[in-house]
Design a protein around this motif. Structure first.
Motif, short mmCIF file in Angstrom:
data_model
loop_
_atom_site.label_atom_id
_atom_site.label_comp_id
_atom_site.label_asym_id
_atom_site.label_seq_id
_atom_site.Cartn_x
_atom_site.Cartn_y
_atom_site.Cartn_z
N SER A 34 0.34 28.14 -3.86
CA SER A 34 -0.17 26.82 -3.48
C SER A 34 -0.48 26.82 -1.99
O SER A 34 -0.03 27.68 -1.24
CB SER A 34 0.85 25.73 -3.79
N ARG A 38 0.66 21.54 -0.97
CA ARG A 38 0.97 21.57 -2.41
C ARG A 38 -0.02 20.74 -3.23
O ARG A 38 0.35 19.94 -4.07
CB ARG A 38 2.40 21.10 -2.67
N ARG A 39 -1.30 20.99 -2.95
CA ARG A 39 -2.35 20.30 -3.70
C ARG A 39 -3.19 21.24 -4.54
O ARG A 39 -3.68 20.86 -5.58
CB ARG A 39 -3.25 19.54 -2.72
N ILE A 40 -3.37 22.48 -4.05
CA ILE A 40 -4.28 23.41 -4.71
C ILE A 40 -3.56 24.73 -4.99
O ILE A 40 -2.93 25.30 -4.10
CB ILE A 40 -5.52 23.68 -3.82
N ALA A 41 -3.71 25.20 -6.21
CA ALA A 41 -3.16 26.51 -6.61
C ALA A 41 -4.30 27.53 -6.59
O ALA A 41 -5.37 27.27 -7.12
CB ALA A 41 -2.56 26.43 -8.00
N SER A 42 -4.04 28.67 -5.98
CA SER A 42 -5.03 29.74 -5.93
C SER A 42 -4.44 31.01 -6.54
O SER A 42 -3.28 31.35 -6.25
CB SER A 42 -5.41 30.04 -4.48
N ALA A 141 -2.24 30.42 -11.85
CA ALA A 141 -2.83 29.31 -11.08
C ALA A 141 -2.93 28.06 -11.94
O ALA A 141 -2.68 26.95 -11.46
CB ALA A 141 -4.20 29.71 -10.54
N TYR A 142 -3.28 28.22 -13.20
CA TYR A 142 -3.37 27.09 -14.14
C TYR A 142 -2.01 26.42 -14.30
O TYR A 142 -1.89 25.19 -14.26
CB TYR A 142 -3.88 27.63 -15.48
N GLN A 145 -1.03 24.75 -10.93
CA GLN A 145 -1.83 23.54 -10.68
C GLN A 145 -1.30 22.37 -11.49
O GLN A 145 -1.25 21.24 -11.00
CB GLN A 145 -3.31 23.78 -10.99
N LEU A 148 1.63 21.13 -9.55
CA LEU A 148 1.22 20.45 -8.32
C LEU A 148 0.70 19.04 -8.62
O LEU A 148 0.97 18.10 -7.87
CB LEU A 148 0.14 21.27 -7.60
N GLU A 149 -0.02 18.90 -9.71
CA GLU A 149 -0.53 17.57 -10.09
C GLU A 149 0.63 16.64 -10.45
O GLU A 149 0.63 15.46 -10.09
CB GLU A 149 -1.53 17.70 -11.23
#
Length: 157
Positions: A34, A38-42, A141-142, A145, A148-149
């Protein structure tokens, strides 16, 4: 993976630190990272599994290098929500990892994550070989994410 689990994880994990997402497979471990907000997972990388000790050492090195504050581990539940042998194996891996890597862990439902990622790669016309290289870290990442959401919804109230 309920609201209480997410809230407890948020309280335990170091704020301002990245989270590391893991998709544990029998042959590989897909990793995602992240951002510090902690908004976007890569997608990060895929580790080829050898044995527990070198696998744990690789995870510890990556967690240290990226100043990780917590782990989000995909839990392979059955379609009815029950836990089978793969879930038990994942829990055992984490149980053995905890003494070596003192980070809070949140298990996250990973049902259909690999299928969703594979479908997306097929739609993008990725070759079978390319899908094989990407699928594990994209699945991580999925999974990350989704967490994170949930953390974002928790913060929003």
């Amino acid at each position: 993976m309920n609201r209480e689990d997410v809230a407890a994880f948020a309280a335990q994990s170091r704020g301002g630190a990245r989270l590391l997402g893991l998709d544990l497979g029998t042959k590989t471990i897909g990793l995602a990272l992240s951002d510090v907000e902690r908004r976007i997972a890569s997608p990060l990388e895929t580790i080829r599994r050898v044995k527990f000790t070198p696998d744990a050492a690789a995870l510890a090195a990556i967690a240290g290098r990226h100043a990780v504050g917590g782990l989000v581990v995909g839990l392979p539940l059955n379609m009815d929500g029950s836990e089978g042998p793969r879930s038990q194996s994942t829990r055992a891996f984490v149980r053995n990892l905890r003494p070596l890597l003192a980070l809070p862990v949140l298990f996250w439902d990973e049902r259909l994550s690999t299928a969703a990622v594979t479908r997306t790669l097929i739609e993008a016309d990725a070759s079978r070989a390319r899908r094989g290289v990407l699928v594990d870290k994209l699945a991580a990442a999925y999974i990350l994410q989704g967490c994170l959401e949930a953390l974002g919804r928790l913060e929003a109230g």
